[in-house]
Enzyme design. Structure first.
Site, PDB file in Angstrom:
ATOM      1  N   CYS A   1      -2.099   5.000  -5.143  1.00  0.00           N
ATOM      2  CA  CYS A   1      -2.897   4.173  -4.254  1.00  0.00           C
ATOM      3  C   CYS A   1      -3.066   2.847  -4.967  1.00  0.00           C
ATOM      4  O   CYS A   1      -3.376   2.821  -6.166  1.00  0.00           O
ATOM      5  CB  CYS A   1      -4.255   4.805  -3.957  1.00  0.00           C
ATOM      6  SG  CYS A   1      -5.381   3.711  -3.068  1.00  0.00           S
TER       7      CYS A   1
ATOM      8  N   THR B   1       0.863  -1.179   0.000  1.00  0.00           N
ATOM      9  CA  THR B   1       0.000   0.000   0.000  1.00  0.00           C
ATOM     10  C   THR B   1       0.895   1.223   0.000  1.00  0.00           C
ATOM     11  O   THR B   1       1.985   1.189   0.582  1.00  0.00           O
ATOM     12  CB  THR B   1      -0.932   0.030   1.226  1.00  0.00           C
ATOM     13  OG1 THR B   1      -1.591   1.301   1.311  1.00  0.00           O
ATOM     14  CG2 THR B   1      -0.155  -0.179   2.518  1.00  0.00           C
TER      15      THR B   1
END
Length: 231
Positions: free
Chosen positions: A196, A83
């Protein structure tokens, strides 16, 4: 082949893509029945997201360090945080383990620079866009980073947390992202970093007038190159 340790579950939607991309890349490289050596520790994202909202970054840092150490004890030769946002504590995690932490920002920046771009737009969670940790990492590679305006940052963040991490792909949200990308291009971005790991589920190259650099794919590919001794 080195063993790749992945801190996943943030969200599992993108962690699934990491697993798919890494294994396909190893098969493409080595052929036959080859697949990657992977350890994954998948966290409960509800707890992570709640602590993010509360600004409890010390607790999140401790959780990421614990996860990285568990992967190292399990035999991982290197660690990925799957992430972008949780790279806020990447330096602390890297300093707490004895194996390499493969930084997602480095993988993205190297690809952008190799393609000849210098001024890039960055879209991600509000944490990634508004806190300096990510843009500063990209700047180490000579990139000039611009982020969306405040209203666009709020919209991009809401779509990530309210839809993408829950597996919802909405055409209306794709249109919102297309508009955000267009405004960054109008401000001089010659490429866009999808900062993202879920955004790649929503938009593709056809949604942008300039190249999109998907950090999920780039991070996973860098992990394969490292595992096979090319990174």
């Amino acid at each position: 082949m080195k063993t790749i340790g992945i801190i996943g579950g943030m969200s599992w939607e993108s962690s699934l893509e990491y697993y798919r991309i890494i294994n396909r890349a190893v098969r493409d490289r080595l052929g036959g029945l080859h697949s990657a050596r992977i350890l994954m520790l998948s966290v409960d994202f509800a707890d992570i997201a709640a602590r993010q909202r509360a600004g409890d970054w010390p607790a999140l840092t401790a959780q990421m360090i614990d996860a990285a150490r568990a992967l190292e004890r399990g035999g991982a030769n290197g660690v990925l945080i799957a992430t972008n946002t949780m790279h806020l504590m990447a330096d602390e995690v890297a300093g707490a383990i004895g194996v390499p932490l493969l930084h997602i920002g480095d993988a993205a920046a190297r690809a952008v620079r190799a393609a000849g771009h210098g001024r890039v737009g960055l879209i991600g969670t509000a944490f990634t866009m508004e806190q300096p940790f990510y843009a500063e990492r990209l700047a180490r590679h000579g990139l000039d980073v611009i982020v969306p305006a405040a209203d666009d940052r709020r919209a991009a963040h809401a779509i990530i947390y309210d839809e993408l991490v829950q597996g919802r792909i909405e055409p209306a949200s794709r249109a919102v992202y297309r508009a955000i990308i267009a405004r960054l291009v109008a401000r001089g971005a010659t490429a866009i970093i999808l900062g993202c790991t879920e955004i790649m589920l929503l938009v593709s190259d056809e949604d942008s007038a300039v190249p999109l650099f998907d950090t999920t794919t780039l991070h996973a590919q860098a992990a394969v190159a490292w595992a096979l001794g090319d990174y």
